[in-house]
Enzyme design. Structure first.
Site, PDB file in Angstrom:
ATOM      1  N   GLY A  37       0.798  -1.225   0.000  1.00 31.26           N
ATOM      2  CA  GLY A  37       0.000   0.000   0.000  1.00 31.26           C
ATOM      3  C   GLY A  37       0.828   1.270   0.000  1.00 31.26           C
ATOM      4  N   ASN A  45       3.192  -1.124   9.460  1.00 32.20           N
ATOM      5  CA  ASN A  45       2.533  -2.429   9.369  1.00 32.20           C
ATOM      6  C   ASN A  45       2.602  -3.221  10.668  1.00 32.20           C
ATOM      7  OD1 ASN A  45       2.634  -4.622   6.412  1.00 32.20           O
ATOM      8  ND2 ASN A  45       0.986  -3.402   7.261  1.00 32.20           N
ATOM      9  N   ASN A 105       3.383  -9.765   5.248  1.00 28.00           N
ATOM     10  CA  ASN A 105       1.984  -9.431   4.990  1.00 28.00           C
ATOM     11  C   ASN A 105       1.809  -9.014   3.536  1.00 28.00           C
ATOM     12  OD1 ASN A 105      -0.064  -6.556   5.672  1.00 28.00           O
ATOM     13  ND2 ASN A 105      -0.759  -8.619   5.274  1.00 28.00           N
ATOM     14  N   ARG A 186      -1.464   8.258   6.900  1.00 35.34           N
ATOM     15  CA  ARG A 186      -1.052   7.476   5.748  1.00 35.34           C
ATOM     16  C   ARG A 186      -0.862   8.350   4.518  1.00 35.34           C
ATOM     17  NH1 ARG A 186      -1.007   1.879   5.325  1.00 35.34           N
ATOM     18  NH2 ARG A 186      -0.238   2.413   3.261  1.00 35.34           N
ATOM     19  N   HIS A 264      -7.599  -7.760   5.757  1.00 35.58           N
ATOM     20  CA  HIS A 264      -6.261  -7.994   5.205  1.00 35.58           C
ATOM     21  C   HIS A 264      -5.157  -7.748   6.222  1.00 35.58           C
ATOM     22  CE1 HIS A 264      -3.636  -8.717   1.858  1.00 35.58           C
ATOM     23  NE2 HIS A 264      -3.118  -7.502   1.853  1.00 35.58           N
ATOM     24  N   TRP A 265      -5.488  -7.174   7.370  1.00 35.04           N
ATOM     25  CA  TRP A 265      -4.486  -6.791   8.367  1.00 35.04           C
ATOM     26  C   TRP A 265      -4.686  -7.549   9.668  1.00 35.04           C
ATOM     27  CZ3 TRP A 265      -5.032  -0.765   7.659  1.00 35.04           C
ATOM     28  CH2 TRP A 265      -4.336  -0.372   6.508  1.00 35.04           C
TER      29      TRP A 265
END
Length: 310
Positions: A37, A45, A105, A186, A264-265
């Site tokens: 990302g 992360n 990841n 972010r 997803h995390w």
């Protein structure tokens, strides 16, 4: 005292790239590799996992080349997964690490698989979470880009807080993780390097430099005999769960863990359970944790807003 990016951040010059990484703790080395990302870093992360596990292990969260504080790279000339795997190997060389456990990841999971295929003698434990692996056509999920990948591409093109809100929303199951602070953080982090954003977009899709042929990657993974753990969120809208199911059927000495109510995390949404899972897996497969005040499964300092994944 809570760990921070500043207190744990380090730079090192390898034979190819200057790499930035975060390090905390002592004992057996565990290297964590972030996702693709925009604005992702090792610390963004894995901050809660580094903090939660550093009482038992030497935790290292790497910024892959082309992300964070590491050198800029152009993925149109070399395959990014192979670049990322080589970066881990070169980091280990500089740190004097003969072997390490890898936790990857998403894109970092793909890099972990590539590292296993390229440098199996340097890998002691293979752990992926939300890693894409599609050696044959999907039969349970639609073809083409997933909803999450499409939003990642759109956010690379226009990394505004509004687009990051869409991005974070697609990454997690629990909407409590989607905050104004997180989205702005972010966005600000992504905009620190326009070159990294441009290079990722240049190398995406047809211009993505070819890597190891799929059949060769599959054969090398099947030949790996070390302990392996594949983790996935049942509600992952970025990388289908089917990839991890294929991996556990391919790799001989492996297990699969599925987190329910998880996107997803997993390392962020279920940080304490994820930390305990990694700790248990390592100890069950020959790693003796170091001493120290930290304990896996204990509350991690900081709030959800501090965890802003990759």
């Amino acid at each position: 005292m809570a760990l921070t990016e500043q207190s744990t951040g380090k730079d090192i010059q390898t034979k190819r790239w200057k790499l930035h990484y975060n390090e905390a703790g002592e004992g057996y080395p565990v290297i964590m590799l972030h996702g693709t990302g925009p604005g992702a870093t090792g610390w963004s992360n894995f901050s809660r996992n580094v903090e939660g596990l550093s009482g038992k292990y030497r935790m290292i969260a790497l910024d892959s080349p082309g992300w964070g504080g590491s050198d800029i790279v152009d993925g149109t000339f070399e395959n990014r997964f192979m670049i990322n795997a080589e970066a881990v190997k070169l980091l280990m060389d500089e740190l004097g690490l003969e072997k390490a456990a890898l936790v990857g990841n998403s894109m970092g999971g793909a890099a972990t698989l590539q590292f296993c295929a390229s440098y199996p003698e340097r890998l002691s434990h293979m752990i992926t979470m939300g890693a894409g692996f599609s050696p044959s056509p999907n039969i349970f999920v639609p073809g083409g880009l997933t909803e999450g990948i499409r939003i990642i591409v759109e956010t690379y093109k226009n990394p505004t807080p509004e687009n990051f809100r869409r991005l974070v929303s697609i990454m997690v199951y629990d909407s409590a993780f989607v905050t104004d602070e997180l989205c702005k953080m972010r966005s600000d982090n992504a905009l620190k390097s326009q070159a990294n954003l441009d290079n990722w977009l240049k190398s995406f899709g047809p211009k993505f430099a070819p890597g190891m042929p799929t059949h060769e990657l599959q054969a090398r993974l099947a030949a790996y005999k070390g302990p392996s753990l594949f983790v996935h969120g049942r509600d992952d809208r970025v990388v289908p769960m089917e990839g991890s199911m294929r991996l556990v059927s391919l790799v001989e000495n492996s297990a699969l863990h599925i987190f329910n109510k998880c996107g997803h995390w997993a390392q962020i949404e279920h940080a304490e359970a994820f930390n305990a899972l990694i700790d248990g897996f390592l100890q069950a497969n020959g790693v003796t944790p170091s001493g120290g005040a930290g304990s896996v499964g204990a509350p991690v300092t900081g709030s959800k807003e501090k965890a802003w994944g990759g």
